[in-house]
Write an enzyme that holds these catalytic residues in place. Structure first.
Site, PDB file in Angstrom:
ATOM      1  N   ALA A 159       0.844  -1.195   0.000  1.00  0.00           N
ATOM      2  CA  ALA A 159       0.000   0.000   0.000  1.00  0.00           C
ATOM      3  C   ALA A 159       0.883   1.250   0.000  1.00  0.00           C
ATOM      4  O   ALA A 159       2.084   1.176   0.263  1.00  0.00           O
ATOM      5  CB  ALA A 159      -0.890  -0.021   1.236  1.00  0.00           C
ATOM      6  N   SER A 240      -6.451  -2.146   1.135  1.00  0.00           N
ATOM      7  CA  SER A 240      -7.837  -2.032   1.603  1.00  0.00           C
ATOM      8  C   SER A 240      -8.519  -3.404   1.657  1.00  0.00           C
ATOM      9  O   SER A 240      -8.085  -4.361   0.997  1.00  0.00           O
ATOM     10  CB  SER A 240      -8.598  -1.130   0.641  1.00  0.00           C
ATOM     11  OG  SER A 240      -8.509  -1.687  -0.667  1.00  0.00           O
ATOM     12  N   GLU A 261      -3.023  -8.284   4.834  1.00  0.00           N
ATOM     13  CA  GLU A 261      -2.905  -7.220   5.846  1.00  0.00           C
ATOM     14  C   GLU A 261      -3.775  -6.075   5.360  1.00  0.00           C
ATOM     15  O   GLU A 261      -3.330  -5.243   4.575  1.00  0.00           O
ATOM     16  CB  GLU A 261      -1.441  -6.760   5.965  1.00  0.00           C
ATOM     17  CG  GLU A 261      -0.481  -7.824   6.425  1.00  0.00           C
ATOM     18  CD  GLU A 261      -0.554  -8.070   7.928  1.00  0.00           C
ATOM     19  OE1 GLU A 261      -1.286  -7.353   8.631  1.00  0.00           O
ATOM     20  OE2 GLU A 261       0.135  -8.991   8.390  1.00  0.00           O
ATOM     21  N   CYS A 295      -2.794   2.088   8.908  1.00  0.00           N
ATOM     22  CA  CYS A 295      -3.817   1.046   9.075  1.00  0.00           C
ATOM     23  C   CYS A 295      -4.216   0.968  10.542  1.00  0.00           C
ATOM     24  O   CYS A 295      -5.332   0.567  10.867  1.00  0.00           O
ATOM     25  CB  CYS A 295      -3.302  -0.290   8.576  1.00  0.00           C
ATOM     26  SG  CYS A 295      -1.727  -0.758   9.295  1.00  0.00           S
TER      27      CYS A 295
END
Ligand code: NAD
Length: 504
Positions: A159, A240, A261, A295
């Site tokens: 990400a 996501s 994750e 996150c």
């Protein structure tokens, strides 16, 4: 601006985006632009992997794996040790590039590189500790053992918000486990990935080993190709929940392994007995740090109703005093959001929160300057508001109240995600209730510290829609290896298990 840093890291205006045992030419490929989210300025461009480039990168990962799997694990660890040393040399430059590309403040940019270094140190130690078991056999003159072998080329999809640390969580461990890696970074942060790949491939060259790390820059198409690719037995994907569902379905369809994750909707419970000065700092860092783009960012604060009013007033005061600005400047605590779309998403979430009965206590505006800057917001809300159940990747903190701890834990667990959680209390019984089987349902549960800022020694990851994966510390290395159970007969008879008779 910062041209010298980019130059030292080997970043040019146009960059190859594919390392397949060697850098492929950038010419003739479509490109993506990397923009500084604090100014909108162009940092550089990266060529996107074509389908043919992707094939070359997978082939290079397969070739590297064939060689690497038989290199003794402590020698694999030596490569990672040298890589960790190289990261130390480049820490300041790479940390600044993380800041320039993601907008996180400089101490966090450097902290991210430190996390890579810590991960290398951890993996070096691990390279001498890939232990199996010996198991008592029910048969005379037999012994059983369990051994761990390298798995194969690992696909790593990352990400934008931890553009290099998450790759290192995977890659450092995978490399000592004997795997090669194929990395698809976020299309929003290609330059940090290219800089890391350059450091890693130079170290491999200096060590005289094949470069076990390959890079393939592209958008979600490249990630989807990886998820479908049977040559990649493990896909480790960070992003996501939406992305995770797509990757899990594709990998599951081919019966591969996925390590997911995904998004979080993290909460902290603030009890009557809490040390409120400590909690104030912890809540502010967890909710506002990284501009709410972790996150593990604190998104829901569940406060005992007797202290809610006064605590929220103090917290709002902290929010008003926080310096927002260029993330590389001293004293700035909040940088920009990653792109204009993220600003729009934050404003839309705040509008929905108000429509659902929420009340904005502080913040929520756009900062009038270039770049994607917003004022972090606190919203008084109730747990039944649908928006409170969603992860908006921006600094919005919903404040909810409770009377009994059981009620607070039910509110806490009443969302689809299960990443990080915390309780602030000076009562032992409350802390233990939160950590008990009937307490927090998250992969991470803290007492008297916030939800963000995990250390690499513990296994990191979350439950429910967060995906169930565990990375970095503890025994998460097992995800990158295949387990083999061996039964050895050192006698001259052939007794069968469970007393089965088969005389021929
Ligand atoms: P994202 O889901 O938009 O993208 C993540 C990565 O997945 C990118 O590389 C993207 O190109 C790729 N991708 C997107 N769709 C894909 C698909 N269908 N198949 C394969 N690859 C695909 O996420 P983002 O905006 O970059 O990052 C923010 C999200 O990541 C947040 O939800 C955050 O909570 C989560 N995150 C989780 C962790 C964790 O450890 N749990 C860590 C960091 C970020």
């Amino acid at each position: 601006m910062f041209a010298d840093v980019l130059e030292r890291l080997g970043i040019r205006e146009h960059n190859s985006g594919v390392f397949a045992g060697r850098w492929l030419p950038a010419e003739g490929r479509a490109e993506i632009e990397s923009l500084n989210p604090a100014s909108g300025e162009l940092l550089g461009r990266a060529a996107i992997a074509s389908p043919a480039d992707y094939e070359l990168a997978v082939a290079a990962a397969q070739d590297a794996f064939q060689q690497w799997r038989t290199v003794p694990a402590p020698q694999r660890g030596e490569f990672i040790r040298r890589f960790g040393l190289a990261l130390r040399e480049h820490k300041d430059d790479l940390g600044l590039l993380v800041t320039l590309e993601t907008g996180k403040i400089l101490s966090e940019g450097r902290g991210e590189v430190q996390e890579m270094i810590d991960m290398c140190d951890f993996a070096v130690g691990l390279s001498r500790q890939l232990y199996g078991l010996t198991i008592a056999s029910e048969r005379p003159q037999h012994t059983m053992l369990e051994q761990w072998h390298p798995l194969g080329p690992v696909g790593i999809i990352t990400a934008f918000n931890f553009p290099v640390a998450v790759w290192a969580w995977n890659a450092a461990v995978a490399a000592v486990c004997g795997d090669s890696c194929l990395w698809k970074p976020s299309q929003l942060t290609p330059l940090t990935a290219i800089a890391v790949q350059k450091i890693a491939s130079k170290v491999a060259q200096d060590c005289g080993v094949p470069c076990v790390f390959q890079l393939c820059i592209g958008d979600s198409d490249v990630g989807q190709r990886m998820a479908d690719d049977t040559r990649l037995p493990l896909i480790s994907a960070t992003g996501s929940c939406h992305m995770g569902r797509s990757v899990a379905a594709a990998v599951g369809k081919r019966l591969g392994r996925s390590l997911l994750e995904l998004g979080g909707n993290n909460a902290a419970i603030l009890t009557e007995s809490a040390n409120l000065d400590l909690a104030l700092r912890a809540v502010a860092f967890a909710a506002v740090g990284t501009a709410g783009q972790r996150c593990t960012t604190l998104r829901r604060l569940i406060v005992h109703e007797s202290i809610a009013g006064a605590f929220v007033d103090r917290l709002a005061g902290v929010y008003r005093s926080i310096k927002i600005g260029d993330p590389w400047e001293d004293g700035v605590l909040v940088g920009p959001l990653i792109r204009a779309l993220a600003v729009e998403q934050m404003l839309a979430a705040l509008k929905r929160a108000q429509e659902q009965g929420g009340e904005i206590v502080v913040g929520g505006g756009i900062v009038d300057r270039p770049g994607n800057f917003v004022e972090p917001a606190i919203v008084r809300a109730t747990p039944d508001m649908p928006i409170v159940g969603e992860e908006t990747f921006a600094p919005i903190l919903y404040v909810l109240t409770y009377r009994e701890l059981e009620e607070a834990i039910a509110i806490h667990n009443g969302v689809e995600q299960g990443l990080s959680s915390a309780i602030f209390t000076d009562r032992f019984a409350e802390a233990m209730q939160f950590l008990s089987p009937a307490g927090s349902d998250c992969g991470i549960a803290n007492v008297n510290i916030g939800t963000s800022g995990a250390e690499i020694g513990g296994a990191f990851g979350g439950e429910k829609s967060t995906g169930g994966g565990r990375e970095a510390g503890s025994d998460s290395w097992k995800a990158y290896m295949r387990r083999q159970t061996c039964t050895l007969n050192y006698g001259d008879s052939l007794p069968l298990a469970q007393g089965v008779e088969f005389t021929v």
